[in-house]
Design a protein around this motif. Sequence first.
Motif: not given
Length: 691
Positions: A197-200, A572-576, A578-584, A660-663
């Motif tokens: 699901e996409n809360q964004l 919005n999806i890309q921004t989210r 990028d944050k996850l991939q940066s953390c990983l 991981c569903v990051f949205t």
Amino acid sequence: MMKSVATLARVIATSLVSTMLRPLSILPESVAVSSRTNNGGGEGGRRRRSSSISEAKERGGSMVTKLYEFALVGWNSHHHHHAAAAGAGHSSRQRMAFISENHQYTNNHWGAIHQGPGVGNRASVGGAASSSSSTTSLRAFSTSTTSNQSSSSSKLSSSRAQNAIALLPTYLLDARSVTKFHPVNAPNGALQLSVAENQLSELPVSGVTGVVENGSADVESDGEEVTLVQVLSQLASSTVARPSDDTSSASSLTFEKDMIYYQPTQGSPGLRSAMGGYLHDLLLSSSSSTTTSSSSTFNPENIILGAGCNAVLENLCMCLTEPGDAVMIPTPYYAAFEFDLVARAGCEIVSVNTLDYHDESPPSSVDATNKSSDGKRTTIPPSFYYPNKASLTHAYNLSMEQTSRPPRVLLLSHPNNPLGICYPPEVMAECIEWCRENEVHLISDEIYAGSVYRQKRGDGEDTFVSAMSLASSDNGGGDEKEGGLGLGPYIHLVYALSKDFALSGLRVGVAYTENEEILMPMQKLNDLCQISSQTQLLVERMLSANVATAGAAGGNDDTKFVDAYLTSNRHNIQTRCDKLQSCLSDVDIPYLPADSGLFVWMDFREFLPSLPDSITEEMESLSSKEQRERGLYLKLMKEYGLLFTPGMSMRNERPGFFRCVFTAASDEEFELGLERICKFVNEERGSGSGN
């Protein structure tokens, strides 16, 4: 008094356990070992595997354990460990029986049999082995009943009802048992990062202050950017003439009298026309790397609208297959395909395993633990997940062995769920060519086509090119057909608004086919899953509306609202992401660089429990793979509050991968999720657990 569901589950489980332990007790106590040998034929890296009797025992033992679990919670959701061994030469339905010394139990309640990744020959109790090889196979349901079936459960529900529940992914049981996160009531609860699901979608649409219908100057806007829900609320109460109205009427009722009567089963003409225009813009207009002409259009007469993507996909397969026919799907795949295609359509799923059908071998978990030349741990590159003619032909032959007939369908998820990537155009073109050569129907599930947020590859070409573009007559595809794409009879599309617009609650699915033989059957089957007239009008208005912007003259703009929404949502999806991939990357967790969809495919093999020294990855049994991954899955969920989708529930060939569903989380929950990932990695590496 009628027994409770929980009581019935315990009764069924107890009966099954006592029956199934008998054949398990006579199986030898050897270690299940799979051998890898080159399959020859010049196909680089092709390998086949076989399994021993003890692997069947492991699978059966795992099943018994899980049946006890289901009895305790009163929910029969397990679906793929219900197979002991069956002899060579039997049909798939005959092999659904459990064989012991003097008893055969026909598995009416547990009709779906799954042969997992890496599992090869199934040996009979007497030692005979079949010749099937290493592909996941979900068996079609047995429709037969036994004459001596007299339990109370058979009088209260049918075997078909029990089979439907048994098809649910097993990890859902574990997810149900854990406390979910709540900022006040359960701050240590598990974060839901497994549901797509996409809360964004709740965020304001960038630059859009309202919508304009049919050229109307009536714009409800206070100058603030609006959300998708606000736009839908406006359109739901609109009295502007419907977009497809061919009269000169300037207004209409919110609910008109013709909407209370039966509607065309395939969808209203207005919505089918609007959907055809939307799909053209989404799937054809941006394909700069193809030669699709502007004259190619989606013919509204070939569009079938139904209550969700799963409904139209099921109907499509009902029209293309006979019960027991095989549908091939590259692994890993969306777990619910097993329910969508098996529960009523009665298809048999044959996995297209891809890892061993390329010129090189995929990196092992040792490679994931040891750092590569650039100082980072490595994962399996995306190209290893691409289907090719070698892997498709192998799955085709496996289908012939299992069903004694050719497979009927190849189902591709493009963009791919769960990998979060698009298949390159050359891969899609190879699949299209192979399907036409072998007279296998290709269904391209492009439900994430509007969520491709990295739209250009490194070489400047489009990341996503639709199968509709590649298979059209303009690209040397099917026969030329007036008012269509010229796809021919073997290429089909399914789509829905559930992902790109997060409108899963509206239940709007689309099937497109130019196979004239199935159009009428598709329309008739759609009787069972029509979309309400009110929802159809709302969606027609949404697809047709233009945006109102503060900067446009008179507040109007020629931009379609859906185009503006998708542009904003992709950002919005890309921004989210990028944050996850940066953390990983910061904690050195390998992952598949994502370009589309709502998820990232993560490689957690480093943290799997270690194998015994005498067993290698290539020798590991299915049961061992699943047990090791489940242990890691439960640790992530229960100890660190991270609820991911385990890879083997999606029939991945290797354990230790998670989606991981990051949205699926709010901003606050997402940030907490990143903190928990870091905590898990640091503590696990500090303790020296896993590999």
